[in-house]
Design a protein around this motif. Structure first.
Motif, PDB file in Angstrom:
ATOM      1  N   TRP A 377       0.820  -1.224   0.000  1.00 40.61           N
ATOM      2  CA  TRP A 377       0.000   0.000   0.000  1.00 40.61           C
ATOM      3  C   TRP A 377       0.846   1.263   0.000  1.00 40.61           C
ATOM      4  O   TRP A 377       0.711   2.071  -0.918  1.00 40.61           O
ATOM      5  CB  TRP A 377      -1.009  -0.040   1.145  1.00 40.61           C
ATOM      6  N   PRO A 378       1.729   1.447   0.978  1.00 42.56           N
ATOM      7  CA  PRO A 378       2.557   2.655   0.886  1.00 42.56           C
ATOM      8  C   PRO A 378       3.416   2.693  -0.383  1.00 42.56           C
ATOM      9  O   PRO A 378       3.708   3.781  -0.902  1.00 42.56           O
ATOM     10  CB  PRO A 378       3.433   2.603   2.144  1.00 42.56           C
ATOM     11  N   ALA A 379       3.767   1.522  -0.910  1.00 43.74           N
ATOM     12  CA  ALA A 379       4.650   1.483  -2.081  1.00 43.74           C
ATOM     13  C   ALA A 379       4.022   2.126  -3.318  1.00 43.74           C
ATOM     14  O   ALA A 379       4.723   2.550  -4.233  1.00 43.74           O
ATOM     15  CB  ALA A 379       5.049   0.034  -2.389  1.00 43.74           C
ATOM     16  N   LYS A 380       2.695   2.219  -3.331  1.00 39.81           N
ATOM     17  CA  LYS A 380       2.035   2.801  -4.502  1.00 39.81           C
ATOM     18  C   LYS A 380       2.176   4.325  -4.561  1.00 39.81           C
ATOM     19  O   LYS A 380       1.778   4.941  -5.534  1.00 39.81           O
ATOM     20  CB  LYS A 380       0.524   2.512  -4.442  1.00 39.81           C
ATOM     21  N   TYR A 381       2.643   4.952  -3.473  1.00 42.86           N
ATOM     22  CA  TYR A 381       2.601   6.412  -3.406  1.00 42.86           C
ATOM     23  C   TYR A 381       3.985   7.022  -3.200  1.00 42.86           C
ATOM     24  O   TYR A 381       4.895   6.366  -2.709  1.00 42.86           O
ATOM     25  CB  TYR A 381       1.657   6.854  -2.274  1.00 42.86           C
ATOM     26  N   ASP A 382       4.077   8.283  -3.570  1.00 42.05           N
ATOM     27  CA  ASP A 382       5.325   9.023  -3.415  1.00 42.05           C
ATOM     28  C   ASP A 382       5.358   9.656  -2.018  1.00 42.05           C
ATOM     29  O   ASP A 382       4.633  10.616  -1.750  1.00 42.05           O
ATOM     30  CB  ASP A 382       5.389  10.112  -4.502  1.00 42.05           C
ATOM     31  N   LEU A 383       6.188   9.105  -1.151  1.00 42.41           N
ATOM     32  CA  LEU A 383       6.267   9.607   0.225  1.00 42.41           C
ATOM     33  C   LEU A 383       7.532  10.430   0.444  1.00 42.41           C
ATOM     34  O   LEU A 383       7.968  10.646   1.567  1.00 42.41           O
ATOM     35  CB  LEU A 383       6.216   8.432   1.214  1.00 42.41           C
ATOM     36  N   SER A 384       8.102  10.903  -0.646  1.00 43.82           N
ATOM     37  CA  SER A 384       9.426  11.517  -0.537  1.00 43.82           C
ATOM     38  C   SER A 384       9.409  12.869   0.165  1.00 43.82           C
ATOM     39  O   SER A 384      10.457  13.370   0.553  1.00 43.82           O
ATOM     40  CB  SER A 384      10.045  11.664  -1.931  1.00 43.82           C
ATOM     41  N   GLN A 385       8.218  13.482   0.339  1.00 44.52           N
ATOM     42  CA  GLN A 385       8.184  14.768   1.044  1.00 44.52           C
ATOM     43  C   GLN A 385       8.309  14.590   2.559  1.00 44.52           C
ATOM     44  O   GLN A 385       8.650  15.536   3.264  1.00 44.52           O
ATOM     45  CB  GLN A 385       6.880  15.519   0.731  1.00 44.52           C
ATOM     46  N   LEU A 386       7.990  13.393   3.052  1.00 45.00           N
ATOM     47  CA  LEU A 386       8.063  13.157   4.498  1.00 45.00           C
ATOM     48  C   LEU A 386       9.494  13.350   4.981  1.00 45.00           C
ATOM     49  O   LEU A 386      10.436  12.849   4.359  1.00 45.00           O
ATOM     50  CB  LEU A 386       7.617  11.734   4.835  1.00 45.00           C
ATOM     51  N   ARG A 387       9.634  14.060   6.107  1.00 39.68           N
ATOM     52  CA  ARG A 387      10.984  14.231   6.649  1.00 39.68           C
ATOM     53  C   ARG A 387      11.074  13.880   8.129  1.00 39.68           C
ATOM     54  O   ARG A 387      12.161  13.716   8.672  1.00 39.68           O
ATOM     55  CB  ARG A 387      11.497  15.657   6.401  1.00 39.68           C
ATOM     56  N   LEU A 388       9.918  13.727   8.782  1.00 38.09           N
ATOM     57  CA  LEU A 388       9.920  13.423  10.211  1.00 38.09           C
ATOM     58  C   LEU A 388       8.655  12.650  10.562  1.00 38.09           C
ATOM     59  O   LEU A 388       7.571  13.003  10.114  1.00 38.09           O
ATOM     60  CB  LEU A 388       9.974  14.735  11.012  1.00 38.09           C
ATOM     61  N   LEU A 389       8.812  11.602  11.375  1.00 40.67           N
ATOM     62  CA  LEU A 389       7.675  10.773  11.767  1.00 40.67           C
ATOM     63  C   LEU A 389       7.546  10.776  13.283  1.00 40.67           C
ATOM     64  O   LEU A 389       8.554  10.788  13.989  1.00 40.67           O
ATOM     65  CB  LEU A 389       7.883   9.325  11.293  1.00 40.67           C
ATOM     66  N   GLY A 390       6.302  10.702  13.753  1.00 44.54           N
ATOM     67  CA  GLY A 390       6.100  10.656  15.195  1.00 44.54           C
ATOM     68  C   GLY A 390       5.118   9.572  15.578  1.00 44.54           C
ATOM     69  O   GLY A 390       4.322   9.120  14.755  1.00 44.54           O
ATOM     70  N   GLU A 410      11.360   5.530   4.782  1.00 43.65           N
ATOM     71  CA  GLU A 410      12.387   5.193   3.779  1.00 43.65           C
ATOM     72  C   GLU A 410      13.787   5.445   4.330  1.00 43.65           C
ATOM     73  O   GLU A 410      14.668   5.930   3.635  1.00 43.65           O
ATOM     74  CB  GLU A 410      12.111   5.980   2.489  1.00 43.65           C
ATOM     75  N   LYS A 411      13.957   5.160   5.611  1.00 40.96           N
ATOM     76  CA  LYS A 411      15.229   5.245   6.337  1.00 40.96           C
ATOM     77  C   LYS A 411      15.787   6.666   6.414  1.00 40.96           C
ATOM     78  O   LYS A 411      16.911   6.880   6.843  1.00 40.96           O
ATOM     79  CB  LYS A 411      16.289   4.318   5.721  1.00 40.96           C
ATOM     80  N   ARG A 412      14.981   7.641   5.954  1.00 41.99           N
ATOM     81  CA  ARG A 412      15.480   9.003   5.854  1.00 41.99           C
ATOM     82  C   ARG A 412      14.972   9.857   7.012  1.00 41.99           C
ATOM     83  O   ARG A 412      15.594  10.841   7.384  1.00 41.99           O
ATOM     84  CB  ARG A 412      14.980   9.532   4.507  1.00 41.99           C
ATOM     85  N   CYS A 413      13.838   9.436   7.601  1.00 44.70           N
ATOM     86  CA  CYS A 413      13.147  10.301   8.562  1.00 44.70           C
ATOM     87  C   CYS A 413      13.408   9.863   9.999  1.00 44.70           C
ATOM     88  O   CYS A 413      13.182   8.705  10.339  1.00 44.70           O
ATOM     89  CB  CYS A 413      11.648  10.240   8.321  1.00 44.70           C
ATOM     90  N   PRO A 414      13.837  10.766  10.854  1.00 42.05           N
ATOM     91  CA  PRO A 414      13.904  10.422  12.278  1.00 42.05           C
ATOM     92  C   PRO A 414      12.495  10.089  12.788  1.00 42.05           C
ATOM     93  O   PRO A 414      11.509  10.579  12.232  1.00 42.05           O
ATOM     94  CB  PRO A 414      14.407  11.705  12.943  1.00 42.05           C
ATOM     95  N   ILE A 415      12.437   9.260  13.829  1.00 36.53           N
ATOM     96  CA  ILE A 415      11.152   8.965  14.475  1.00 36.53           C
ATOM     97  C   ILE A 415      11.161   9.539  15.877  1.00 36.53           C
ATOM     98  O   ILE A 415      12.090   9.279  16.647  1.00 36.53           O
ATOM     99  CB  ILE A 415      10.890   7.451  14.548  1.00 36.53           C
TER     100      ILE A 415
END
Ligand code: ATP
Ligand code: MG
Length: 649
Positions: A377-390, A410-415
């Motif tokens: 499901w997430p793979a179908k979408y472009d999530l590249s704008q995400l930079r931080l997750l909580g 995508e291993k890019r965003c701190p949690i």
């Protein structure tokens, strides 16, 4: 419960994630010295944050502490609505989007700070015309529509105390909360959307209002196009009024009412995970100070962020991190009305792509559902704008954290795993994303200016035991509405002058805090006190498991044995072999002591309406008792089905 209150700590986790360099470089805060600076003089530190708000009159004393009652910024006068809206109108934020909203059917609305101001000021005028005065209580029972935020802010504008009741609650639960708060006005909608069906909010409200003599008026927002037909909405003459009629007829807005720093801002009832909900009271100056500070630093919030907190405004997370914290910072907040799996399981990721969400804040229960539904499901979408997750709401199992990190971030965003409660008002224990090296499963360290410890029953500092907050903090609850005795008894009676949150926790060599679960849920196996979190995490560590809940079950020899309720990911079938393998997996991960005696597979776990697992009901099932109070449960059917399955063996 053993006399010491010590917990055995079992799980070992040594994966570490320092802030990614590109993130750290641009972060608002990247210098760890901030912790020492705050600790050197926490009151001065919070006063600096408070000074970032607009005050009509300055405070004369930062903190008056007569345990268990604290007053912050004493003598100061301010207005929360002014700080969240009016003060942004002067500069470039005037035409910035304050709220971007999408309804479940796909309809959208955008409100600038100017537009939000206009509506809030007018609606505040409407409330005042209906006789709502400073200190009066207003109940809000709305779906996730912009009017929910407008209503809250309008109350704050005139000094009325709001009590938001989650739109998923039944008429009885709504009535209980209205009666407890003595609310004068109820704001609701004709209906709201959930998974394609209409929730009949006004009909629910009508049933509630049969038992709420304090209600003088009910204001109804027309949310659905088929108003009054499909839902059969009836308006009681004199009492019920349409929001759009009131807003059309009112002339102009009203100014903000200067409020005392310690005037009540709102009442909010806890989720009811462990028992009867408590009407938590929050006040003005301290609450907004800590909301503003934590929103900015924990979410590294910048002017051009698109920030999305998926909570409902009916919960404290929605109060502090959809409405007050982000708007106090002049942020752009995205708000979504509906379910994550409507019309399909990609809805959240579609929204992230469509609106370019940069900061995303959700709950472990949602993450575990996403895991169960699968990566496609997430793979179908472009999530590249995400930079931080909580994340917030429950301990996050390390494997769920890893999934969030790899698949969504995508291993890019701190949690940022944020520990806090309705009672604490704002985030208390959390990483700072540009500073803290994170590890899956720990909320890491207290926010600068907050002091916490792990204590034994006797009050000594220990490695594993009870979480304790040792100093008053600005956004702390002031009391339980109408029941100060319960306030003292619940939070302040374990140790002198120290707040007891009711959670078990341990520390590690870095001094990080690991929340091990509710103290009420702690297992006691052959003299070992074990938090639910570690056994559950060992189960979720198996690649087939999406979610697990463990409870203690009476045992003649060991005192308790462990019963585990397990949900598998899509594509995996329950079997005796799988159960045996999972038991063995727990033994390998943490030791024979934690071996579940029984594993029951289930597609659903009993959860509160805010998505938290209610273990006490599972324990009732495991011990063959009649199940306890289920009024805060999202779906009582789940318990019935489980009970049936359990009895069948
Ligand atoms: P009640 O107090 O009525 O039983 P509740 O405790 O579920 O309900 P909330 O205030 O919504 O009501 O939840 C706060 C609790 O959620 C905390 O005490 C803790 O148990 C849990 N929690 C929240 N965030 C985290 C987190 N990041 N890690 C671990 N636990 C968390
Ligand atoms: Mg609680």
């Amino acid at each position: 419960m053993s006399e010491t209150g010590a917990l055995d700590s079992l799980l070992h986790e040594d994966r570490r994630f320092p802030p990614p360099e590109p993130f750290r470089r641009d972060a608002l805060i990247s210098d760890p010295a901030i912790y020492d600076e705050a600790a050197a003089d926490p009151e001065a530190w919070w006063a600096r944050w408070a000074a970032e708000l607009d005050w009509y009159e300055p405070w004369h004393t930062v903190l008056e502490w007569t345990p268990p009652h604290a007053k912050w910024f004493v003598g100061g006068k301010l207005n929360v609505c002014h700080n969240c809206i009016d003060r942004h109108l002067e500069g470039p934020r005037r035409n910035k989007a304050a709220l971007i909203w999408e309804g479940e059917p796909g309809d959208t609305r955008v409100m600038t700070y100017y537009g939000l101001h206009r509506r809030v000021a007018k609606f505040a005028h409407v409330l005042r015309n209906l006789g709502v005065e400073k200190g009066d209580r207003v109940a809000i029972y709305l779906p996730m529509v912009p009017e929910a935020a407008i209503a809250m802010l309008a109350c704050a504008r005139i000094g009325a105390v709001h009590s938001v009741v989650f739109g998923g609650f039944s008429p009885d639960s709504l009535a209980d909360r209205i009666v407890d708060a003595g609310a004068k006005v109820l704001i609701t909608a004709d209906g709201g959307y959930r998974r394609g069906t209409l929730i009949p909010l006004k009909n629910n409200a009508d049933r509630a209002m049969e038992h709420t003599p304090s209600i003088e008026h009910c204001i109804v927002v027309a949310r659905t196009p088929s108003t009054a037909r499909e839902l059969d909405v009836r308006m009681s003459a004199g009492r019920d009024l349409w929001y759009h009629d009131l807003m059309r007829d009112i002339e102009g807005g009203v100014p903000c009412e200067p409020m005392d720093s310690e005037d009540n801002l709102f009442i909010l009832y806890t989720s009811g995970t462990t028992g009867r909900p408590k009407g938590v009271v929050h006040t003005t100056g301290g609450y907004l100070t800590q909301c503003q500070a934590t929103t900015r630093w924990v979410f590294d919030l910048k002017e051009d962020d698109r920030y999305w907190c998926t909570a409902d405004v009916g919960w404290i997370t929605g109060h502090s991190y959809i409405v007050y914290g982000p708007l106090a910072n002049g942020a752009t907040v995205f708000m979504y009305e509906g379910a994550p799996d409507w019309p399909n399981r990609g809805r959240f990721w579609h929204l992230c792509e469509k609106y370019g969400i940069t900061v995303f804040y959700t709950a472990p229960t949602a993450i575990r559902a996403f895991m169960r539904w699968g990566e496609e499901w997430p793979a179908k979408y472009d999530l590249s704008q995400l930079r931080l997750l909580g994340t917030v709401g429950e301990p996050i199992n390390p494997e769920a954290w890893m999934w969030y990190h790899e698949v969504i971030g995508e291993k890019r965003c701190p949690i940022v795993d944020t520990w806090w409660q309705t009672e604490t008002g704002a985030i208390m224990i959390t990483p700072l994303p540009g500073v803290t090296e994170t590890k899956p499963g720990t909320a890491t360290r207290p926010f600068p200016g907050i002091e916490a410890q792990i204590r034994s029953e006797a009050g000594e500092e220990v490695k594993a035991g009870y979480l304790a907050v040792t100093k008053p903090w600005p956004s702390m609850l002031r009391t339980i509405w109408g029941d100060d005795e319960r306030f003292r008894e619940t939070y302040w009676s374990k140790w002198p002058d120290t707040y007891f949150p009711g959670d078990g926790a341990r520390t590690d060599d870095d001094g990080y805090f690991w929340i091990l679960g509710r103290v009420d849920d702690v297992l006691n196996v052959a003299g070992h006190r074990i938090g639910t979190m570690e056994v559950e995490s060992a189960l979720v560590d198996d690649h087939r498991v999406a979610e697990a809940a463990v409870v203690g079950k009476k045992h003649d020899v060991k005192g308790q044995s462990i019963a585990a309720f397990v949900t598998l990911k899509e594509g995996h079938e329950p079997s005796t072999d799988t159960a045996d393998e999972l038991k063995q997996h727990v033994v390998e991960k943490i030791g024979a002591i934690a071996r579940p005696e029984l594993i029951l597979f289930t597609v659903d776990l009993p959860k509160t309406r805010s998505g938290k697992i209610m273990r006490r009901l599972l324990q009732d099932i495991a011990e063959g008792r009649a199940v306890g109070d289920t009024t805060t449960l999202a779906d009582p059917e789940v318990v019935r089905r489980l009970q049936q399955r359990y009895e069948e063996g």
